[in-house]
Design a protein around this motif. Structure first.
Motif, PDB file in Angstrom:
ATOM      1  N   THR A  20       0.792  -1.472  -0.120  1.00 40.84           N
ATOM      2  CA  THR A  20       0.458   0.366   0.019  1.00 40.84           C
ATOM      3  C   THR A  20       1.159   0.876  -0.346  1.00 40.84           C
ATOM      4  O   THR A  20       0.534   2.217  -0.151  1.00 40.84           O
ATOM      5  CB  THR A  20      -1.174   0.275   0.687  1.00 40.84           C
ATOM      6  N   HIS A  21       1.560   1.325   0.736  1.00 38.95           N
ATOM      7  CA  HIS A  21       2.957   2.436   0.762  1.00 38.95           C
ATOM      8  C   HIS A  21       3.395   2.337  -0.472  1.00 38.95           C
ATOM      9  O   HIS A  21       3.400   4.070  -1.011  1.00 38.95           O
ATOM     10  CB  HIS A  21       3.495   2.067   1.820  1.00 38.95           C
ATOM     11  N   TYR A  22       4.653   1.312  -1.426  1.00 38.85           N
ATOM     12  CA  TYR A  22       4.607   1.621  -2.518  1.00 38.85           C
ATOM     13  C   TYR A  22       4.307   1.890  -3.264  1.00 38.85           C
ATOM     14  O   TYR A  22       3.505   2.905  -4.473  1.00 38.85           O
ATOM     15  CB  TYR A  22       5.220  -0.120  -3.033  1.00 38.85           C
ATOM     16  N   ILE A  23       2.204   1.910  -3.400  1.00 33.20           N
ATOM     17  CA  ILE A  23       1.364   2.288  -4.315  1.00 33.20           C
ATOM     18  C   ILE A  23       0.798   3.633  -4.244  1.00 33.20           C
ATOM     19  O   ILE A  23       1.115   4.367  -4.990  1.00 33.20           O
ATOM     20  CB  ILE A  23       0.079   0.884  -3.974  1.00 33.20           C
ATOM     21  N   ASN A  24       0.866   3.578  -2.884  1.00 32.97           N
ATOM     22  CA  ASN A  24       0.784   5.134  -2.945  1.00 32.97           C
ATOM     23  C   ASN A  24       1.695   6.073  -2.769  1.00 32.97           C
ATOM     24  O   ASN A  24       1.706   6.942  -4.086  1.00 32.97           O
ATOM     25  CB  ASN A  24       0.656   5.587  -1.109  1.00 32.97           C
ATOM     26  N   MET A  25       3.266   5.784  -2.706  1.00 34.33           N
ATOM     27  CA  MET A  25       4.729   6.713  -3.459  1.00 34.33           C
ATOM     28  C   MET A  25       4.477   6.470  -5.082  1.00 34.33           C
ATOM     29  O   MET A  25       4.577   8.095  -5.041  1.00 34.33           O
ATOM     30  CB  MET A  25       5.336   5.723  -2.567  1.00 34.33           C
ATOM     31  N   MET A  26       3.569   5.793  -5.311  1.00 34.03           N
ATOM     32  CA  MET A  26       4.148   5.881  -7.285  1.00 34.03           C
ATOM     33  C   MET A  26       2.753   6.529  -7.797  1.00 34.03           C
ATOM     34  O   MET A  26       3.664   7.177  -8.448  1.00 34.03           O
ATOM     35  CB  MET A  26       3.816   4.212  -7.856  1.00 34.03           C
ATOM     36  N   ASN A  27       1.827   6.718  -6.937  1.00 32.43           N
ATOM     37  CA  ASN A  27       0.653   7.099  -6.946  1.00 32.43           C
ATOM     38  C   ASN A  27       0.681   8.636  -7.028  1.00 32.43           C
ATOM     39  O   ASN A  27       0.906   9.052  -7.853  1.00 32.43           O
ATOM     40  CB  ASN A  27      -0.118   6.623  -6.112  1.00 32.43           C
ATOM     41  N   ASN A  28       1.815   9.239  -5.794  1.00 36.02           N
ATOM     42  CA  ASN A  28       2.644  10.461  -5.911  1.00 36.02           C
ATOM     43  C   ASN A  28       3.103  10.371  -6.477  1.00 36.02           C
ATOM     44  O   ASN A  28       3.296  12.637  -7.476  1.00 36.02           O
ATOM     45  CB  ASN A  28       3.046  10.701  -4.070  1.00 36.02           C
ATOM     46  N   LEU A  29       4.656  10.318  -7.172  1.00 41.89           N
ATOM     47  CA  LEU A  29       5.184  10.220  -7.939  1.00 41.89           C
ATOM     48  C   LEU A  29       4.323  10.296  -9.365  1.00 41.89           C
ATOM     49  O   LEU A  29       4.831  11.068 -10.253  1.00 41.89           O
ATOM     50  CB  LEU A  29       6.109   9.083  -8.428  1.00 41.89           C
ATOM     51  N   HIS A  30       3.479   9.631 -10.307  1.00 42.70           N
ATOM     52  CA  HIS A  30       3.005   9.690 -10.869  1.00 42.70           C
ATOM     53  C   HIS A  30       2.298  11.342 -11.324  1.00 42.70           C
ATOM     54  O   HIS A  30       2.230  12.058 -12.216  1.00 42.70           O
ATOM     55  CB  HIS A  30       1.555   8.746 -11.440  1.00 42.70           C
ATOM     56  N   LEU A  31       1.609  11.543  -9.728  1.00 42.67           N
ATOM     57  CA  LEU A  31       1.103  13.132 -10.103  1.00 42.67           C
ATOM     58  C   LEU A  31       2.588  14.026 -10.168  1.00 42.67           C
ATOM     59  O   LEU A  31       1.986  15.537 -10.730  1.00 42.67           O
ATOM     60  CB  LEU A  31       0.325  13.202  -8.431  1.00 42.67           C
ATOM     61  N   SER A  37       4.953  18.122 -16.041  1.00 41.64           N
ATOM     62  CA  SER A  37       4.634  18.245 -16.929  1.00 41.64           C
ATOM     63  C   SER A  37       3.952  19.744 -17.164  1.00 41.64           C
ATOM     64  O   SER A  37       4.516  20.421 -18.028  1.00 41.64           O
ATOM     65  CB  SER A  37       3.633  17.392 -18.229  1.00 41.64           C
ATOM     66  N   PHE A  38       2.707  19.386 -17.003  1.00 42.70           N
ATOM     67  CA  PHE A  38       1.723  20.736 -16.729  1.00 42.70           C
ATOM     68  C   PHE A  38       2.506  22.445 -16.664  1.00 42.70           C
ATOM     69  O   PHE A  38       2.421  23.032 -17.779  1.00 42.70           O
ATOM     70  CB  PHE A  38       0.417  20.650 -15.635  1.00 42.70           C
ATOM     71  N   ILE A  39       3.111  22.046 -15.448  1.00 37.84           N
ATOM     72  CA  ILE A  39       3.703  23.586 -15.563  1.00 37.84           C
ATOM     73  C   ILE A  39       5.022  23.800 -16.547  1.00 37.84           C
ATOM     74  O   ILE A  39       5.118  25.133 -16.829  1.00 37.84           O
ATOM     75  CB  ILE A  39       4.806  23.392 -13.767  1.00 37.84           C
ATOM     76  N   ARG A  40       5.747  22.840 -16.997  1.00 35.97           N
ATOM     77  CA  ARG A  40       6.693  22.880 -18.023  1.00 35.97           C
ATOM     78  C   ARG A  40       5.971  23.303 -19.934  1.00 35.97           C
ATOM     79  O   ARG A  40       6.489  24.117 -20.209  1.00 35.97           O
ATOM     80  CB  ARG A  40       7.405  21.522 -19.080  1.00 35.97           C
TER      81      ARG A  40
END
Length: 133
Positions: A20-31, A37-40
């Protein structure tokens, strides 16, 4: 009897918690990647708009220089043909010493103006967004 089951349950709970921690971390990384990308993209659009404004301004300045030089040359030719030449023809003896030197200077200036105009026209015809005169 309950000891091995509790260990297995505890291990499963830790593994599930780690997943769950890994999935949350990956989701945060993806966000974070999406946000970057949006800022750039926003910054790139802003820079592009500024660059386009700059390109338009440069084009306008080049066109203004060309129009001004054409007007200047036309005024010099008017001075020569409408005023100096007729004056020299009407009063050749009296004004020869005054008009001839002035007429010569105007003729030289007109030839330099022709040269400048031909260079400007050539550059403007081959204009690119980052062109300099």
């Amino acid at each position: 009897k309950s000891g091995p089951l509790r260990k297995q349950a505890a291990t499963l709970s830790v593994k599930t918690s780690t997943d769950t921690h890994y999935i949350n971390m990956m989701n945060n990384l993806h966000l974070a990647v999406i946000l970057q990308s949006f800022i750039r993209m926003t910054n790139s659009i802003s820079r592009l708009k500024k660059l386009r404004k700059s390109e338009v301004a440069r084009q306008n300045v080049a066109t203004e220089i060309l129009v001004t030089e054409r007007g200047y040359k036309k005024n010099l030719e008017t001075l020569k043909t409408v005023y100096l030449m007729p004056l020299l023809q009407k009063f050749p003896k009296y004004l020869d010493f005054a008009i001839n030197p002035l007429l010569g200077e105007v003729t030289v200036i007109i030839s330099y103006s022709d040269l400048l105009l031909s260079e400007l026209v050539g550059r403007i015809e081959q204009w690119s967004p980052r062109q300099a005169l």
